[in-house]
Structure formats: structure tokens, C-alpha cells
Motif scaffolding. Structure first.
Motif: not given
Length: 470
Positions: A122-123, A151-168, A261-264
Motif C-alpha cells: 500500500g505504501s 486530512r488529519a488522522h489519515a494514514y497513507h503509508g510508511g515511506t518518506y513520501l507517504t508518511a509525510s501525507l499521513s496525519g496520525k 486510497d482504498e488500501v483498506v
């Protein structure tokens, strides 16, 4: 059941000393004292630990074990493919199994989302989607159109780029992230809306958040809005009805791409191949998926692109440019074989129909949990749910004892034969899609008792629980 040898203590030592796990607590890891449960055998919705204890896998692995454990058909398909053709370079070659899998996904994706780019999870699927958006805008002569709204509390991944977009917040405190690319919108959790605000007014505010952000950034700078249909890891946050459709309209108005983002939520979690169109009435520009793509039997993800996105950058206007982004294991034949068999079983056994059939009972049992005084909110859709707990009736606390409630509940539930996924003051569950109504009852019976035990434990510590609700 697999029998463990006499050297199992060695495995524990090696796990503590050599296996650096995700989400490793350094206080524990640094002392070499990490003591995890070992999952050594699994079948259906059940996992067995090193002592032979049987527990329901409430989180479904990591939202991914759609068909459950021990599926011999998927295992056999993977083994047969590994014997036939174990690897094929995606950079210079093609192989039939991967091409067939890409076609099968495109057939089930909404609208004209026909271009399937395989990744390792997914990341990397989200990472690829963002890189393509930037790549496309560069080719179109729009080098400034790069900002990604999230969004705040969104999760989009664990790479540097996607972690930058994650709001947890819990995952950003000690890591560096890109401070320029993302633009975060406020929380979309209706439970957190101001007292007295209607759902309709809250919805209007959330849609206005998006349009105001685009206007603030400038449409020449805003490249895409990325949104989970249901914000999974952030606490199963279900946006108000109509939210995604109205947000898509805002994006279309300002020439901003919409990434779903339909990873889940993809591949059956909400009872459909993809939730975007079937449940939320939208056809996004890009869909990212993973997890259920192979039912967790092999690591694979995909970014699915609309044909429309290619029309103005391919052919004679392409400047002979290559999309030079790739992964060694993109479209891996063994993973593709697992995915094709996964789809075959889904359709033959009516898995999507089964999810839609048992969902009302799952959600009914979930919402009954709100009767327990420790629980301040329940959220869910399809076969995913979350209970949020607090010692205060407002449920606003995010630190102190409230931040550990989920872990206490998980510990008590495991004593009863159920795993949940603790996250701060929440417990999240997304069981295998093959779960039956009777097993749903077992799961929620154990969860109810686990919450009650956790409540007694907290009270025995001298803590006070506010019984009344606002």
C-alpha cells in the motif's frame, strides 16, 4: 497443528536480539526484553500461538486476511507459479499471469480506471500515485502544481513520501517529514464536532475545508486531494454521507486530481471490489489498493490510473519521456498468481455477497457496545469497526491513562481468545471476510467481556469513570 521443537526459546531470543519489528518500543528493544506472542499456525479466522492457544484474529492480520488462513488453493497456485516462472523483470519483460491479473483488476475498477501499476504494498502504491501526479504535471508544463491535500488522522503509508501525507500525530513526533508537499485539513471525525453542531453543518464545514485550502494554495499549486473512503488506521473514521461526492465536485471545479486510497476498503472489506463508486458514488482519478488484493498471501499493491490522465501526456506530446519509477518486484508472478486465485475464489464462493449479508449483524453488535460505560463512541462500516474509550464522558482525552486503554482491552481480550488492534484509547477490528454470524457473536461476546475486565482493572487502580454521557 505444527509442533514446536525444543529450541523454541532460541526463536524468542533471536526475535528479541535480531528481528527489528515495526512499531518497536525502544525501551523494550534496547533492553532485549521484547516478549511478543508467536503466531505459529492459523486456520480460517483463528490463529494459534506457541502454546497452542486459539484466538480469533480480530484485526484480520493487518486488514488483509480476507479469505482467512490456510487456503490451500491460493497456496497451491503460488507454488505452481513459482515452479513455472518464479520471477519476471517488469522493466523489460512481460508474463501472462501478471497481464491477466492487471486485466482482472481493471475490469472490476470503476469508470475508465484501466491502467494498473503493480507495487509491493500500500505504501508504494500511494508513493507511485503521487510521483505520477508530479510527473504528469511536469510534462504538462505545470511544475508548481505539486501540493497534495490530505486530512488529519489519515494514514497513507510508511515511506518518506507517504508518511509525510499521513496525519496520525503518534507517528510523526520523532520522524522527519516533508513540510512543503502536504497540506493538512482538519479532522473529519463527526464525533469530534463542536457541541450543538448538526451533521449537515459539519459536512458543509468539511467540504469548505477542502475548497478553502485549494483557494489558499492556488489551483496552480494544488495537484491532488487524497482521501480514504473510511480512514482506517486513524480510528475507523467514517465521513458524513455525501462527503466524498461533494469533495470530488470541488476537485473537478478547480482541476485538482482525486486519489481514493482504498488500501483498506478495497477488495471486499465493505462488500464490494472497490468502495469509491459502489458506496460513495464517485469515480476518482486514481485508486490505490493492496492488503486484500492477495488476501495477505503475498505482498502486493497497485495504483490504478484513469485513462483520462494519459490522454494529454502520451503519444506525440510525450517528448519520448519514460516514467522511470519502478520496483524490482512489480507485478511479481507468484503474487499475481495469488491475486488471480483470490479473485476466482471471491466470485465462486460469493464472498462480496457474504460480506453484505453479515454486515448488518456485525454493525448491530458493534453499536450495542456503546452500552458499556467505558465506551464513548463506536464507528464502522462493512466488516470494520472501532470502539473508542475514555474515563471522561466527553471522550476527548488523548494522553495519560486514556492512551493505554486499547492495550489493556487487547490484553484482556487475548485471555478470552480474541485479538484486537489497540491504538491509544481505541480498539480496532477487521476480521477475515469469511467470518460467520456465529463467529461474529463469539467475537463481540469476548470483546464485551474484555472491555468489562479492562474497566474493572482501571477502577481497581483507583481511577474514576464518569458514567453519565453528555
Amino acid at each position: 497443528m505444527t509442533k514446536l521443537g525444543n529450541d523454541f526459546e532460541n526463536f524468542k531470543t533471536w526475535d528479541k536480539e535480531n528481528y527489528f519489528h515495526p512499531w518497536e518500543g525502544l525501551k523494550v528493544q534496547g533492553a532485549g526484553k521484547a516478549d511478543r506472542t508467536f503466531s505459529e499456525y492459523a486456520e480460517g479466522i483463528y490463529v494459534y500461538d506457541e502454546h497452542g492457544n486459539k484466538v480469533i484474529d480480530g484485526p484480520g492480520g493487518m486488514w488483509c486476511m480476507q479469505l482467512g488462513y490456510g487456503n490451500a488453493e491460493i497456496a497451491d497456485a503460488m507454488a505452481a507459479q513459482a515452479r513455472k516462472m518464479a520471477y519476471c523483470s517488469p522493466f523489460s519483460e512481460a508474463t501472462s499471469v501478471s497481464a491477466e491479473f492487471a486485466h482482472a483488476i481493471a475490469e472490476r475498477a470503476p469508470g475508465d480506471l484501466n491502467r494498473v501499476y503493480f507495487t509491493t504494498g500500500g505504501s508504494t502504491a500511494v508513493d507511485t500515485a503521487i510521483r505520477f501526479v508530479h510527473f504528469r504535471n511536469n510534462l504538462l508544463g505545470k511544475p508548481a502544481k505539486k501540493r497534495i491535500i490530505t486530512r488529519a488522522h489519515a494514514y497513507h503509508g510508511g515511506t518518506y513520501l507517504t508518511a509525510s501525507l499521513s496525519g496520525k500525530p503518534s507517528e510523526r513526533q520523532w520522524f522527519d517529514t516533508d513540510q512543503v508537499l502536504p497540506h493538512f485539513l482538519p479532522d473529519v471525525n463527526a464525533f469530534r464536532r463542536p457541541a450543538g453542531m448538526s451533521i449537515e453543518a459539519f459536512l458543509d464545514e468539511k467540504v469548505a475545508d477542502l475548497e478553502n485550502a485549494i483557494l489558499e494554495l492556488g489551483a496552480d499549486n494544488a495537484a491532488a486531494f487524497i482521501a480514504e473512503p473510511v480512514l482506517g488506521s486513524g480510528g475507523v473514521i467514517v465521513p458524513p454521507a455525501g462527503y466524498h461526492k461533494r469533495c470530488l465536485e470541488v476537485c473537478r471545479k478547480h482541476d485538482v486530481l482525486y486519489i481514493s486510497d482504498e488500501v483498506v476498503t478495497g477488495f471486499g472489506r465493505l462488500g464490494h471490489w472497490f468502495a469509491s463508486e459502489e458506496l460513495f458514488g464517485i469515480t476518482p482519478d486514481i485508486i490505490t489498493c493492496a492488503k486484500g488484493l492477495t488476501s495477505g498471501y503475498a505482498p502486493m499493491g497497485a495504483a490504478i490510473f484513469s485513462d483520462r490522465l494519459f490522454k494529454d501526456i502520451e503519444g506525440d506530446v510525450s517528448k519520448d519521456v519514460y516514467f522511470t519509477s519502478g520496483y524490482t518486484y512489480s507485478g511479481h508472478p507468484v503474487c499475481a498468481a495469488a491475486g488471480l486465485k483470490n479473485i476466482e475464489i471471491f466470485e465462486r464462493d460469493g464472498i462480496l455477497e457474504h460480506v453484505r449479508k453479515v454486515t448488518p449483524h456485525f454493525q448491530k453488535r458493534l453499536h450495542q457496545m456503546l452500552e458499556l460505560p467505558l465506551i464513548v463512541d463506536v464507528r464502522g462500516m462493512g466488516l470494520v469497526g472501532c470502539i473508542e474509550c475514555s474515563l471522561t464522558r466527553e471522550g476527548q482525552a488523548s494522553a495519560g491513562i486514556d492512551a493505554t486503554i486499547g492495550a489493556v482491552i487487547d490484553a484482556r481480550c487475548q485471555e478470552l481468545g480474541l485479538m484486537v488492534r489497540p491504538y491509544g484509547n481505541m480498539a480496532i477490528f477487521s476480521p477475515p471476510l469469511v467470518i460467520t454470524e456465529a463467529q461474529i457473536d463469539d467475537m463481540f461476546d469476548m470483546l464485551t467481556e474484555g472491555v468489562q475486565r479492562a474497566t474493572r482493572e482501571l477502577l481497581e487502580q483507583g481511577l474514576e469513570l464518569e458514567q453519565e454521557r453528555a
